[in-house]
Design an enzyme around this catalytic site. Structure first.
Site, PDB file in Angstrom:
ATOM      1  N   ARG B  34      -5.343  47.929 -33.734  1.00 48.80           N
ATOM      2  CA  ARG B  34      -5.825  48.788 -34.836  1.00 48.80           C
ATOM      3  C   ARG B  34      -5.481  50.263 -34.613  1.00 48.80           C
ATOM      4  NH1 ARG B  34     -11.849  47.333 -35.314  1.00 48.80           N
ATOM      5  NH2 ARG B  34     -11.535  47.203 -33.066  1.00 48.80           N
ATOM      6  N   ASN B  52      -9.916  43.974 -38.338  1.00 50.60           N
ATOM      7  CA  ASN B  52      -9.840  42.659 -37.686  1.00 50.60           C
ATOM      8  C   ASN B  52     -10.652  41.684 -38.523  1.00 50.60           C
ATOM      9  OD1 ASN B  52      -8.424  43.512 -35.446  1.00 50.60           O
ATOM     10  ND2 ASN B  52     -10.240  43.738 -34.150  1.00 50.60           N
TER      11      ASN B  52
END
Ligand SMILES: [Fe+3]
Ligand SMILES: [Mg+2]
Ligand SMILES: [Zn+2]
Ligand SMILES: [Zn+2]
Lengths: 330, 759
Positions: B34, B52
Site C-alpha cells: 500500500r 487491502n
C-alpha cells in the site's frame, strides 16, 4: 497320530497321556466336568488360547506357556489361582512323543504351581487344519478381601516396577525359530508368578494400582495400553530397565527393540509412591523378583505418551506396534 | 516468480485523464504494497486510493498516465511481494483529487502471512549509522524485512496478533508506522531501542565469549542457534561432544558473499540464492580451508549469510583488521528433538551445551529452522524447507476441497490446501520424540488457523506404525492413505501442474509398499488418482530392519550373500566383529525382509567399496560416497534388466571382487547407476507419458545422480521434472499426499460425509 475311523483307540491313548501327566483326584473321577468348593469372596476367571511356533523352545514349550500364562492372567488381578482347564486341538500326524512331552511339562508346571488342571478336552483335526498343537486353557481364582485392581487406575506420580529382565522369552523363541545360534543360550523366562504377586499384595495391598504380564508386544505394548486406559503418560529410564547382556546383544544384532519383545514370566506393576519401596523389597526377596527394578513413573499427559529417557539424554517415544517391527528409516 | 500477469490492451499510453481499477493478487499484504502504491501515485500525480481486502490489494488511480501506473506496479513492486496476477479495468472518472490509503475491508479468508525475511540493505545501513535511531539495534526491521510467520499467533496479520503486541510503540516508531511514505508504514514488528525488544547480553559480551572459544546459544528468528568460532578446532570439538553430534555437518555463517568466498567456491546461482530474502543455508564447494570438524568427509559446506541484525552486529564485532569472521551456526535441537525456541526451554535444554545463553524478550511464536538448499541442474532445490519460505504456498493449478496431510515420520512436514494453494509447513523433523509430535500438533492447529480453513479430508501414509498416521486417524475426517512413493512422485507432478500420465521414478530410502513390502527404488506411472507399479530395484536382504539403515556393513554382506558370494562377504568384512556371525546366520536360513530401496543399495555399495561400515547420521555413507565422485564412469554389464526389475548386483560384485579403489568405486557406482536407471526408464515408460519423466525421493538430493540422470534422459529426448517447490526427501511427502488425495476425491466424486476411508 491318526484321525477319524479307527481313531477310537487313538482317542483313548491321548486321554491316557493327559490323565497320566496331569494326574489328580478330579481327573481320576472321570467326569466330563469337575466340582469344587467355592470359597467366600470375589472370584476371577480367564481364558486364553496358545498358538506358538516353534512348539518347543529353550526354557519351555507350548505346555508350560499354557499353564503359566493362564495362572499369570489370574494372578495379575491380585487373585490366588485355584484351578485350570485345558483343551487341545491336535493336528493329525503330530508325533505322540511330542504330545507326551508337552503333557508332562504341563503336568509338572501345574503341580509346581499348586494349581491343578481339573478338566479338559482333546480333538484331533485333519492335517493342515491346525499347526501341530493348539492349547486353550481357562483358570479361576479367588481375590483377597478388598483387592480390586483396574486398568484405569494408574495416576500421575505412581511408580512403575518391573519384576525382572525383559525380552528373554521372545528372543529365546526367535533364536529357535530363526535357527539363530548365539554364543550363550537364552532361555525363556516362562514362569508362574502367583506366589510373587501374593507376596506383593501382602505388603502393598490396595496401594498396588494394577499389575500386568507384558507378553506379546512386550512392556512397550503393556505400558501403552495402561497409558490409554488410565489417560496418563509414562516416563521410563532406559538405564534402569533390567536387560540381560546376551538378550541386549541379540536384540542389537537382530535390530529389535527389547521393549517390544515378549515376556512370559515377568510382570509390570503400577504402585502408589508411598508403597513402592515396600513392594519392591518384597519382590527382591522373592525368587522370581530378584532383579526387580523401579523403572519409571506415571506422569500427566493428554497424549498418553510412553517416553523413555535414553542414555543420550533424549526422550524417545516408546511405541505400540501393529505387528512385527517394520522399518521406518527413509 | 511473477507469472500470469495480464494487463488489458486498452491501456496504451495517451494523454487523456482516465481512471483504472486494478486488482492485484498474490503475496501483496504485509509487504509494503500500500505505501508503495501510495508513493507511486503521488510521484505520478495521480488521485485515487489503495486498500487491502480479502482478495488481495485493490487500487483505483485517475489522471494522466494512469496506464503507466499499472505497468509500474508490476515492474517496481516491493521486494517481498509476489504478484500472481494484475487485472485492470477502465472505469468512469470522478474528478476527485488526492490519493489515500483506505482501511482494510472484508474478511481474512484469502490473506496471507508472509515468510520471514533477512535484514534488508536499508535497515543494515541504519544498523551501522551512528546518526540513526536504529544504530546497533539488534531488532531493526521494516516492511521489506524482519520476522513475519515466526511472530504471528493468528490472523489478521497486525501487531496485536503478534508477539510484538506487548511492546508499545514510542512516538518516533508510531510516526514511522503511520506514515505512508515511510519504509516502516504498517511494518508490524517495528521497534527501536526506546520501545522494542532487548537482548539479554551485549554484543560485546557475546563476541568476547566467541573469541574465548565458548559455545553460545543465541536466540534468533525461528529458534536458537548454537554458535562458535568456525576456525577454532577445540570449540568445534567441544560443540560436537556436548551436542552428541559425532559427524553430522555444521553450517557456517558469514557476513556476505565476499566473505563466504574465502571458504567456499560460490557460483552465481548460489550467490543469488544466498542473497535472496530467505537467506537459506546453501551447500557450496568447500575451499578446504575450514577445520575438518565442520563437515567431516564431505567436499561441500553449508554456507549462510547473516540474516538477523544481531548476526550482523556480532560478525562486525568479531571483525579485526582483514580477518573475516566465520561462525558455526547450527540449530539448537538437543538429542534430535525440535528446535529450542522459548527462553525457559533454552535454559532447561541448552545449559549443558552452551557456555552462554543469549535470549531476548520477543517471543518466537512459531518455530522455523534454517532452510537448506543446493543448486541441482542449474536451479535451486530444497534439502530442508523452513524459515524464509514458509508459509508461501505451492500453486496446485486448480481448485479443490481442503485437505490436510500428515506427511511421513521422518523429516516430517504437514500440508494444508486452501483453494488452489497448498501450504506446506516448515520442517518438523523425525516424529520419534514427544516434543516433535507436540510440534506437529501445534503446526496443524497454527497452519489451519492462519489460513482460516477447516479441512474436509485428511491424507496420510500407508505405514501402519507411523505416528503421523495415528494422528491422521485421530482427526475424525475421511482419510485417504497414500503409498509413500506415489506421494513422492505426486508432489512433483503437482508443483509442475502435469496433467495426464507421467513416468515416475522414486529413488528413496524406505516406504511401506502394498502388502507390507519394503519399497524404495520404484518405477511408478502416475496419472491423477491412478498409478501402476512398473517395477523396482532387485530386492536385497535387510538384515536387522532399521539397524541395516544405520549399519551399511549389514547391507554389504546381505547383498553378497544373496549373490552366492559368501567368499567376498568374508573377505571384505573380516574387520567387522559381527560379520562372521551374520554370514553364518544367513547360512542357517535366518529369515530377513527384502528391500528394493535405492538408499540401501547405496549403503551396500558404500560398505563394499570401503566408504564406511557404520553411519553416524542418516545418509552419511551415501553423502561421502557422492563426495568422492570425480567423473562418473559406466561399467559395461554392471546391471541387468529383467521384466520390470533392475539389478545392480553385477556392479556390486565387480566393486567387491576387483579391489577397485574407493574413488574409482564412487565413479563407477554413480555412472553405472545413472546408465542403468536411464535405460530402465526407456524400457518401461508408457507411450502416453508425453515424454515427461518425474524424479523424486531422498536419493534425488544426490546431485551427481540427479544431474547425471537429467542429462541422460534429456539426451533421450525426454523432459525431466525435479522437486523444486518441496524437498525431494520425505519433507515433500505431505505435498504429494494432498495432491494425490485431491485426485482421489475428484475421481470418486467423494463427499466428505460419504466416505470413511479409501485408497
Ligand atoms: Fe521417502
Ligand atoms: Mg490372556
Ligand atoms: Zn528493512
Ligand atoms: Zn521506538
Amino acid at each position: 497320530l491318526s484321525h477319524g475311523a479307527g481313531g477310537r483307540a487313538m482317542g483313548q491313548l491321548i486321554e491316557d497321556i493327559f490323565h497320566t501327566a496331569f494326574d489328580n483326584d478330579w481327573l481320576r473321577a472321570g467326569n466330563d466336568q469337575s466340582a469344587f468348593t467355592v470359597p467366600a469372596g470375589r472370584m476371577v476367571m480367564t481364558t486364553d488360547g496358545y498358538v506358538v511356533s516353534p512348539l518347543f523352545f529353550p526354557g519351555g514349550n507350548i505346555g508350560s506357556l499354557a499353564v503359566h500364562g493362564t495362572i499369570n492372567d489370574v494372578a495379575m488381578s491380585g487373585a490366588k489361582p485355584l484351578y485350570l482347564s485345558a483343551s487341545f486341538i491336535i493336528e493329525e500326524g503330530f508325533p505322540l512323543a511330542d504330545l507326551a512331552k508337552i503333557a508332562d511339562t504341563m503336568g509338572a508346571a501345574s503341580r509346581e504351581a499348586g494349581v491343578p488342571i481339573i478338566t479338559g478336552d482333546t480333538k484331533v483335526v485333519e492335517r493342515g487344519k491346525a499347526d501341530g498343537v493348539f492349547i486353550s486353557t481357562a483358570g479361576v481364582g479367588i481375590l483377597p478381601e478388598g483387592i480390586d485392581m483396574r486398568s484405569n487406575a494408574a495416576r500421575s506420580g505412581d511408580c512403575v516396577i518391573v519384576s525382572g529382565s525383559i525380552g528373554d522369552h521372545g528372543v529365546a523363541v526367535m533364536s529357535k525359530r530363526e535357527n539363530l545360534e548365539f554364543d550363550t543360550d537364552i532361555l525363556s523366562d516362562s514362569a508362574a508368578l502367583h506366589t510373587l504377586t501374593a507376596a506383593m499384595v501382602a505388603v502393598g495391598g490396595t496401594s498396588i494400582r494394577l499389575m500386568r504380564d507384558p507378553t506379546r508386544g512386550g512392556i512397550a505394548a503393556t505400558l501403552n495400553e495402561i497409558a490409554h486406559q488410565s489417560s496418563v503418560g509414562f516416563r521410563i529410564d532406559e538405564e534402569k530397565i533390567p536387560l540381560k547382556p546376551e538378550v541386549a546383544a541379540a536384540c542389537e544384532f537382530l535390530g529389535l527393540d527389547p521393549l517390544n519383545v515378549a515376556n512370559e514370566g515377568k510382570l509390570v506393576a503400577v504402585v502408589a509412591p508411598e508403597a513402592a519401596d515396600a513392594v519392591l523389597a518384597a519382590m527382591l526377596a522373592h525368587p522370581l523378583g530378584q532383579e526387580a527394578a523401579l523403572i519409571g513413573h506415571v506422569v500427566e499427559d493428554p497424549h498418553c505418551f510412553v517416553q523413555m529417557e535414553t542414555s543420550f539424554g533424549g526422550g524417545r517415544i516408546v511405541d505400540w506396534l501393529s505387528g512385527e517391527q517394520l522399518p521406518r528409516i527413509c | 516468480m511473477a507469472n500470469r500477469v495480464t494487463i488489458v490492451d486498452a491501456m496504451a499510453g495517451d494523454r487523456t485523464i482516465r481512471r483504472f481499477r486494478l486488482r492485484v493478487r498474490g503475496v501483496v499484504q504485509g509487504v509494503g504494497f500500500r505505501p508503495f502504491a501510495f508513493a507511486l501515485a503521488r510521484k505520478m500525480g495521480l488521485s485515487g486510493f489503495v486498500l487491502n481486502d480479502n482478495a488481495g490489494v485493490l487500487i483505483e488511480v485517475e489522471g494522466f498516465g494512469a496506464d503507466a501506473f499499472a505497468r509500474a506496479v508490476k515492474t517496481d513492486a516491493p521486494p517481498l511481494s509476489r504478484i500472481d496476477t494484475i487485472e485492470a479495468h477502465e472505469i468512469d472518472t470522478n474528478g476527485l483529487t488526492g490519493f489515500e490509503i483506505r482501511e482494510s475491508v472484508g474478511g481474512k479468508s484469502a490473506t496471507r502471512i508472509g515468510a520471514d525475511a533477512a535484514t534488508c540493505r536499508d535497515c543494515l545501513d541504519e544498523l551501522f549509522d551512528p546518526e540513526s535511531r536504529f544504530f546497533h539495534y539488534p531488532f531493526v526491521n521494516c516492511t521489506h524485512c524482519g520476522p513475519r510467520l515466526t511472530i504471528t499467533r493468528r490472523l489478521p496479520y497486525d501487531r496485536a496478533q503478534t508477539s510484538m503486541a506487548g511492546f508499545v510503540m514510542c512516538p518516533a516508531c508510531r510516526a514511522d508506522y503511520e506514515n505512508p511514505l515511510n519504509r516502516r508504514f504498517h511494518a508490524e514488528p517495528v521497534a527501536c531501542p526506546a520501545c522494542g525488544p532487548k537482548l539479554s547480553h551485549s554484543v560485546a559480551e557475546i563476541a568476547q565469549a566467541i573469541r574465548a572459544g565458548q559455545i553460545i546459544a543465541l536466540k534468533g528468528i525461528g529458534g536458537f542457534h548454537l554458535l562458535c568460532d568456525a576456525e577454532n578446532e577445540n570449540a568445534i570439538a567441544t560443540l560436537r561432544r556436548r551436542k552428541a553430534r559425532d559427524e553430522k555437518p555444521f553450517a557456517v555463517m558469514l557476513r556476505d558473499v565476499a566473505a563466504a568466498h574465502r571458504f567456499a567456491e560460490i557460483t552465481d546461482a548460489e550467490t543469488a540464492l544466498l542473497e535472496s530474502p530467505a537467506h537459506p543455508v546453501v551447500l557450496a564447494a568447500s575451499q578446504g580451508n575450514l577445520p575438518h570438524g565442520i563437515a567431516p568427509g564431505l567436499t561441500r559446506v553449508g554456507v549462510m549469510l547473516a540474516y538477523a541484525p544481531v548476526h550482523h552486529l556480532l560478525l562486525a564485532a568479531l571483525e579485526e583488521g582483514s580477518n573475516v569472521p566465520v561462525l558455526v551456526a547450527t540449530s539448537a535441537n538437543p538429542g534430535g528433538e525440535p528446535l529450542v525456541a522459548s527462553n525457559e526451554d533454552a535454559h532447561r535444554r541448552l545449559s549443558g551445551i552452551a557456555d552462554l545463553i543469549v535470549t531476548h524478550d520477543r517471543d518466537i511464536v512459531v518455530r522455523a529452522d534454517d532452510s537448506v538448499m543446493q543448486i541441482v541442474a542449474q536451479a535451486p532445490a530444497y534439502l530442508r524447507r523452513a524459515r524464509g519460505y514458509v508459509p508461501e504456498p505451492v500453486d496446485l493449478g486448480s481448485d479443490g476441497p481442503s485437505v490436510i496431510a500428515l506427511g511421513s515420520d521422518l523429516k516430517n512436514t504437514i500440508c494444508v490446501t486452501r483453494g488452489r494453494e497448498a501450504y506446506l509447513s516448515q520442517h518438523i523433523g523425525g516424529l520419534d520424540n514427544a516434543e516433535a509430535i507436540r510440534f506437529q500438533r501445534e503446526t496443524v492447529a497454527h497452519l489451519c488457523s492462519i489460513l482460516d480453513v477447516t479441512p474436509d479430508y485428511a491424507a496420510c501414509d500407508l505405514h501402519p506404525d507411523f505416528r503421523s498416521v495415528r494422528l491422521a486417524e485421530g482427526l475424525d475426517l475421511p482419510l485417504i492413505r497414500v503409498q509413500h512413493h506415489v506421494a513422492h512422485i505426486a508432489a512433483v507432478v503437482a508443483e509442475h501442474h502435469l496433467a495426464g500420465p507421467v513416468t515416475g521414478l522414486a529413488l528413496d530410502g524406505h516406504g511401506y509398499g502394498p502388502g507390507g513390502t519394503i519399497w524404495g527404488g520404484e518405477r511408478i506411472d502416475l496419472d491423477g488418482a491412478d498409478w501402476t507399479h512398473k517395477g523396482g530395484l532387485r530386492p536385497l536382504p535387510l538384515a536387522g530392519g532399521d539397524k541395516a539403515a544405520r549399519e551399511p556393513w549389514r547391507m554389504g554382506i546381505g547383498a553378497l550373500y544373496q549373490a552366492g558370494r559368501e567368499d567376498l562377504a568374508r573377505a571384505l568384512f573380516a574387520s567387522h566383529p559381527m560379520a562372521e556371525k551374520l554370514i553364518s546366520l544367513f547360512g542357517l536360513g535366518m529369515r530377513v525382509g527384502l528391500t528394493s530401496s535405492m538408499g540401501r543399495l547405496f549403503d551396500a555399495a558404500a560398505a563394499i567399496a570401503g566408504v564406511r561400515l557404520v553411519q553416524h547420521y542418516e545418509g552419511q555413507a551415501a553423502m561421502e560416497f557422492e563426495a568422492m565422485v570425480t567423473a562418473p564412469e559406466v561399467l559395461a554389464d554392471g546391471y541387468s534388466l529383467t521384466g520390470g526389475q533392475l539389478d545392480f548386483m553385477p556392479l556390486l560384485i565387480h566393486l567387491a571382487e576387483n579391489h577397485v579403489t574407493v574413488a574409482e568405486s564412487a565413479n563407477l557406482f554413480h555412472g553405472t547407476l545413472i546408465a542403468g536407471l536411464a535405460e530402465w526408464i526407456a524400457a518401461t515408460r508408457s507411450p502416453l507419458d508425453q515424454g515427461r519423466v518425474v524424479l523424486s525421493g531422498g536419493c534425488i538430493m544426490n546431485r551427481v545422480l540427479a544431474e547425471g540422470l537429467v542429462n541422460r534422459l534429456e539426451a533421450q529426448g525426454l523432459t525431466v521434472f525435479l522437486p523444486r517447490a518441496a524437498p525431494a526427501n520425505d519433507g515433500g511427502i505431505a505435498l504429494g499426499q494432498v495432491a494425490f488425495a485431491r485426485h482421489v476425491i475428484e475421481k470418486h466424486k467423494l463427499h466428505s460425509e460419504e466416505i470413511e476411508t479409501c485408497a
